[in-house]
Design a protein around this motif. Structure first.
Motif, PDB file in Angstrom:
ATOM      1  N   SER A 391       0.809  -1.225   0.164  1.00 47.42           N
ATOM      2  CA  SER A 391      -0.074   0.032   0.022  1.00 47.42           C
ATOM      3  C   SER A 391       0.881   1.317  -0.034  1.00 47.42           C
ATOM      4  CB  SER A 391      -0.804   0.061   1.212  1.00 47.42           C
ATOM      5  OG  SER A 391      -1.824  -1.054   1.256  1.00 47.42           O
ATOM      6  N   ILE A 392       0.472   2.174  -0.873  1.00 53.18           N
ATOM      7  CA  ILE A 392       1.204   3.509  -0.804  1.00 53.18           C
ATOM      8  C   ILE A 392       1.084   4.301   0.237  1.00 53.18           C
ATOM      9  CG2 ILE A 392       1.839   5.552  -2.085  1.00 53.18           C
ATOM     10  CD1 ILE A 392       1.336   4.096  -4.735  1.00 53.18           C
ATOM     11  N   SER A 393       1.896   4.786   1.159  1.00 52.93           N
ATOM     12  CA  SER A 393       1.554   5.554   2.283  1.00 52.93           C
ATOM     13  C   SER A 393       1.852   7.172   2.237  1.00 52.93           C
ATOM     14  CB  SER A 393       2.310   5.021   3.767  1.00 52.93           C
ATOM     15  OG  SER A 393       3.575   4.917   3.084  1.00 52.93           O
ATOM     16  N   HIS A 404       5.940   6.689  -1.037  1.00 55.74           N
ATOM     17  CA  HIS A 404       6.423   6.253   0.339  1.00 55.74           C
ATOM     18  C   HIS A 404       5.752   4.928   0.728  1.00 55.74           C
ATOM     19  CE1 HIS A 404       7.313  10.564   1.988  1.00 55.74           C
ATOM     20  NE2 HIS A 404       7.416  10.622   0.804  1.00 55.74           N
ATOM     21  N   LEU A 405       6.498   4.129   1.138  1.00 51.26           N
ATOM     22  CA  LEU A 405       5.868   2.735   1.808  1.00 51.26           C
ATOM     23  C   LEU A 405       6.263   2.488   3.067  1.00 51.26           C
ATOM     24  CD1 LEU A 405       7.293   0.552  -1.166  1.00 51.26           C
ATOM     25  CD2 LEU A 405       5.246   1.723  -1.277  1.00 51.26           C
ATOM     26  N   CYS A 468      -1.774   1.080   9.080  1.00 50.31           N
ATOM     27  CA  CYS A 468      -1.913   2.530   8.931  1.00 50.31           C
ATOM     28  C   CYS A 468      -1.553   3.210   7.491  1.00 50.31           C
ATOM     29  CB  CYS A 468      -1.224   3.251  10.078  1.00 50.31           C
ATOM     30  SG  CYS A 468       0.622   3.000   9.818  1.00 50.31           S
ATOM     31  N   ALA A 469      -0.707   2.320   6.878  1.00 53.00           N
ATOM     32  CA  ALA A 469       0.137   2.489   5.546  1.00 53.00           C
ATOM     33  C   ALA A 469      -1.023   3.540   4.734  1.00 53.00           C
ATOM     34  CB  ALA A 469       0.777   1.551   4.952  1.00 53.00           C
ATOM     35  N   PRO A 470      -2.071   3.021   4.155  1.00 50.92           N
ATOM     36  CA  PRO A 470      -2.934   3.467   3.205  1.00 50.92           C
ATOM     37  C   PRO A 470      -3.442   4.909   3.726  1.00 50.92           C
ATOM     38  CG  PRO A 470      -3.992   1.612   4.026  1.00 50.92           C
ATOM     39  CD  PRO A 470      -2.801   1.571   4.319  1.00 50.92           C
ATOM     40  N   PHE A 471      -3.665   4.804   5.065  1.00 52.27           N
ATOM     41  CA  PHE A 471      -4.470   5.871   5.756  1.00 52.27           C
ATOM     42  C   PHE A 471      -3.496   7.206   6.067  1.00 52.27           C
ATOM     43  CE2 PHE A 471      -6.868   2.225   7.345  1.00 52.27           C
ATOM     44  CZ  PHE A 471      -7.587   1.961   6.179  1.00 52.27           C
ATOM     45  N   ARG A 472      -2.199   7.074   6.221  1.00 52.03           N
ATOM     46  CA  ARG A 472      -1.435   8.129   6.194  1.00 52.03           C
ATOM     47  C   ARG A 472      -1.656   8.800   5.015  1.00 52.03           C
ATOM     48  NH1 ARG A 472       4.046   9.180   4.536  1.00 52.03           N
ATOM     49  NH2 ARG A 472       4.972  10.651   5.737  1.00 52.03           N
ATOM     50  N   ALA A 473      -1.698   8.298   3.889  1.00 55.24           N
ATOM     51  CA  ALA A 473      -1.886   8.795   2.287  1.00 55.24           C
ATOM     52  C   ALA A 473      -3.335   9.573   2.603  1.00 55.24           C
ATOM     53  CB  ALA A 473      -1.855   7.752   1.365  1.00 55.24           C
ATOM     54  N   TYR A 474      -4.178   9.079   3.020  1.00 58.31           N
ATOM     55  CA  TYR A 474      -5.573   9.512   3.097  1.00 58.31           C
ATOM     56  C   TYR A 474      -5.213  10.938   3.868  1.00 58.31           C
ATOM     57  CZ  TYR A 474      -8.247   5.485   1.181  1.00 58.31           C
ATOM     58  OH  TYR A 474      -8.544   4.768   0.289  1.00 58.31           O
ATOM     59  N   ILE A 475      -4.814  10.803   4.919  1.00 62.23           N
ATOM     60  CA  ILE A 475      -4.839  11.992   5.884  1.00 62.23           C
ATOM     61  C   ILE A 475      -3.966  13.048   5.273  1.00 62.23           C
ATOM     62  CG2 ILE A 475      -3.990  12.814   8.323  1.00 62.23           C
ATOM     63  CD1 ILE A 475      -5.169   9.892   9.388  1.00 62.23           C
ATOM     64  N   GLU A 476      -2.903  12.733   4.660  1.00 59.66           N
ATOM     65  CA  GLU A 476      -2.068  13.747   4.031  1.00 59.66           C
ATOM     66  C   GLU A 476      -3.042  14.600   2.891  1.00 59.66           C
ATOM     67  OE1 GLU A 476       2.716  12.354   4.238  1.00 59.66           O
ATOM     68  OE2 GLU A 476       1.460  11.681   2.330  1.00 59.66           O
ATOM     69  N   GLU A 477      -3.557  13.515   2.139  1.00 60.78           N
ATOM     70  CA  GLU A 477      -4.360  14.269   1.205  1.00 60.78           C
ATOM     71  C   GLU A 477      -5.454  15.047   1.525  1.00 60.78           C
ATOM     72  OE1 GLU A 477      -6.026  13.034  -3.194  1.00 60.78           O
ATOM     73  OE2 GLU A 477      -3.880  12.946  -2.316  1.00 60.78           O
ATOM     74  N   ARG A 478      -6.361  14.666   2.571  1.00 59.87           N
ATOM     75  CA  ARG A 478      -7.401  15.369   3.446  1.00 59.87           C
ATOM     76  C   ARG A 478      -6.681  16.706   3.622  1.00 59.87           C
ATOM     77  NH1 ARG A 478     -12.571  13.683   4.719  1.00 59.87           N
ATOM     78  NH2 ARG A 478     -12.307  12.409   3.041  1.00 59.87           N
ATOM     79  N   GLY A 566      -5.003  -4.004   7.393  1.00 62.60           N
ATOM     80  CA  GLY A 566      -4.073  -4.577   8.130  1.00 62.60           C
ATOM     81  C   GLY A 566      -3.971  -6.185   8.130  1.00 62.60           C
ATOM     82  N   SER A 567      -3.640  -6.777   9.082  1.00 66.93           N
ATOM     83  CA  SER A 567      -3.427  -8.306   9.330  1.00 66.93           C
ATOM     84  C   SER A 567      -4.768  -8.869   8.925  1.00 66.93           C
ATOM     85  CB  SER A 567      -2.698  -8.729  10.625  1.00 66.93           C
ATOM     86  OG  SER A 567      -2.943 -10.186  10.749  1.00 66.93           O
ATOM     87  N   SER A 568      -4.676 -10.152   8.195  1.00 70.94           N
ATOM     88  CA  SER A 568      -5.898 -10.872   7.761  1.00 70.94           C
ATOM     89  C   SER A 568      -6.301 -12.087   8.646  1.00 70.94           C
ATOM     90  CB  SER A 568      -5.219 -11.687   6.319  1.00 70.94           C
ATOM     91  OG  SER A 568      -4.415 -12.566   6.505  1.00 70.94           O
TER      92      SER A 568
END
Length: 613
Positions: A391-393, A404-405, A468-478, A566-568
């Motif tokens: 996931s891109i972060s 960022h990863l 948290c990886a994709p959500f760091r991207a979401y929050i940066e974008e927002r 996260g974990s499956s």
């Protein structure tokens, strides 16, 4: 692929007059009604999703104009490959089995469900299922398998020829094509040629890399001595602009340790500087015209092919590898051991020796030194070098031309106390941005399972650990969007062991949850952390969700979408259960009704899950 090829081999041994093994994306579903007998081998990905190679076929089967008698002449069997640790275990196989019956097809036997959690792996279910399949088919029509005894009691004294042949070329013929990687385009082309030539990868790769990225930051995020190593990698393109959106994933082709590649080539007595092409034998040609046309005219250096397309020092070989090895063992004790491993009686011993210990191809070959496998067999049997998805972060608005990863470096201990490392994560962690020699990371960008949310959509984000990886991207974008327009609130639930060792991106979250940041309660949002090891009773994200029941329900009532990553293992089921409790408690409905309501959110695209093992 391994299971399907085994089904095909056993059918051929039984004398079946016509056997064809195809990837589902190479099969025309329009022709399904004209088939008499089809065996489907299906894995499950993500949250019960069909694999990429099945998606077009599956969409076709779901067409409403296909009636209940469309497949009334088809006899079929389904074997699923899954892991019961996942919430939607073998979902793709179960759905396919039901849909085929809905369309009028007749099952030969009950569907089989392979489970990676079984003490013998998926073969624990496959072996008896296959035997039942052959016996049932033979009972119904003995002309299908006229040599059934060869399946029941294989003689092990005859080996079919390999499906592919190696053509060697003088370096003088090809040196102009492959002598130097003069620029990035040449390197991309070389990677594509090596991988398109691989029998295991043909038709299942994505062409040349979209980008060749350089590591500019390699930062350890985790602290302490508990053995956990989580890194932030920042990658940049050298000569192009990298384009993506939040929710996308980066697919990486890892490099292999040159010492292991050289050891494999030496062990197999190969010439690393020779130039090769790989072609099907004439008997295979009809079904593989595109393969021949795509690869035969472009010789490639043998060492390049091995390093880019064959996983020699990470993946474990499959059972058939041991069977073929037994024919080429000159030492009698090695031959007997390999024959035992390849037999039904030796299945459990092989599983302990091979899969449980994560033995690599190179290690297996070194354990049986008298075996001299021809390269024709090696290119067919050695597992392909697979790409890994991350996931891109980062948001491209916040970090133009960077990716960022957030990656956990995989490290496990086998039952015999042998340390094993994840190939891709450990390779990325080994790259030093400060060294002069540039190691480039071949990369592809794809749409992820988490869609990019519009600015005015309220969000409930749940991402423990590297989730948290994709959500760091979401929050940066927002946060970037919030500079030019008002945005909807975000609740974010994060989980880790304790604040001193693995509170990933601590300063980032805290900055956005204070001073009217986009995670702040003043903005209608919130940031909640579950430190699982900081108290006697373990606390996870699902506990924090229950604590914030009213806030979660308030945002859901305002039209929020839920994103979980996260974990499956147990986490998705535990979080879903907590959300059901919140909906039931706050709305006054039953748990069953709450579960149904969450299902409607999922179907509407407002409950999205991305997990990994």
């Amino acid at each position: 692929m391994d299971v399907a090829e085994r089904v095909g081999r056993e059918a051929e041994r039984g004398g079946c007059p016509s056997v064809e093994v195809q990837s589902m994306d190479h099969f025309d579903p329009n022709t399904l009604p004209s088939e008499s007998t089809v065996i489907f081998v299906v894995s499950t990905t993500g949250q019960g999703d069909p694999p990429d190679t099945m998606k077009v076929f599956w969409r076709f089967l779901l067409k409403r104009n296909l009636g209940s008698s469309w497949l009334e002449g088809l006899h079929y069997a389904v074997f699923g490959l899954g892991d019961s640790g996942y919430q939607k275990y073998n979902f793709a196989a179960k759905k396919l089995d039901k849909r085929l019956q809905d369309l009028g097809a007749k099952p030969i036997i009950e569907k089989g469900l392979g489970d990676d959690q079984h003490p013998s792996g998926y073969e624990g279910a496959l072996d008896p299922w296959l035997m039942s399949l052959w016996k049932t088919l033979n009972h119904v029509n003995s002309t299908i398998l006229p040599e059934m005894s060869e399946i029941l009691h294989p003689s092990m004294n005859k080996l079919e020829h390999p499906k592919f042949k190696i053509m060697y070329h003088a370096s003088s013929e090809v040196v102009q094509h492959d002598s130097h990687i003069s620029d990035l385009k040449d390197m991309k082309n070389m990677i594509e040629r090596a991988r398109s030539m691989s029998p295991s990868l043909h038709g299942h790769d994505h062409g040349e890399p979209h980008y060749l990225l350089k590591m500019v930051t390699n930062k350890q995020l985790s602290k302490g001595d508990d053995g956990r190593d989580v890194r932030q990698f920042v990658l940049e393109p050298l000569a192009s602009v990298v384009e993506y959106q939040v929710g996308d994933v980066l697919e990486v082709l890892p490099g292999q340790n040159p010492a292991f590649v050289d050891a494999f080539i030496k062990r197999c007595k190969l010439d690393p500087d020779s130039y090769i092409t790989i072609e099907p034998w004439s008997g295979e040609r009809d079904a593989m015209d595109s393969y021949v046309n795509g690869s035969s005219g472009h010789p490639i250096q043998l060492r390049t092919f091995v390093s880019r397309a064959m996983d020699v020092a990470s993946a474990s070989p499959r059972r058939y590898f041991f069977e073929v090895m037994s024919y080429y063992a000159s030492a009698e004790h090695e031959k007997e051991k390999l024959q035992f491993f390849a037999s039904p009686e030796g299945r459990d011993d092989l599983y302990q020796y091979n899969q449980k210990e994560h033995r690599t191809v190179l290690e297996v070959l070194e354990d049986f030194p008298s075996v001299e496998l021809p390269f024709e067999w090696l290119v067919q049997l050695v597992p392909p070098l697979k790409k890994r998805l991350f996931s891109i972060s980062s948001s491209p608005l916040a970090h133009p031309n960077q990716v960022h990863l957030t990656v956990s470096v995989v490290s496990t201990m086998t039952p015999l106390k042998r340390r094993r490392y994840g190939l891709c994560s450990s390779w990325l962690a080994s790259l030093d941005p400060n060294k002069n020699e540039e190691v480039l990371v071949p990369s592809w960008i794809h749409r992820g399972t988490l869609p990019p949310p519009p600015p005015m959509l309220p969000l409930i984000l749940i991402g423990p650990g590297t989730g948290c990886a994709p959500f760091r991207a979401y929050i940066e974008e927002r946060a970037m969007q919030n500079l030019v327009e008002s945005t909807a609130p975000i609740l974010f639930f994060f989980g880790c062991r304790n604040r001193d060792s693995d509170f990933l991106y601590q300063d980032f979250w805290l900055a956005h949850s204070s001073d009217e940041g986009i995670l702040s309660e003043e903005k209608g949002g919130g940031f909640y952390v579950a430190f699982s090891r900081e108290q006697e009773r373990k606390v996870y994200v699902q506990h924090k969700i229950r604590e914030q029941s009213a806030r979660v329900w308030g945002l859901l009532n305002a039209g929020a979408a839920i994103f979980l990553a996260g974990s499956s293992t147990k986490m998705p089921a535990d979080v879903t259960e907590a959300l059901e409790e919140v909906v039931a408690k706050e709305s006054g409905v039953s748990r069953e009704a709450a579960a149904r309501w969450l299902k409607t959110l999922e179907k509407a695209g407002r409950f999205n899950i991305e997990t990994w093992s």
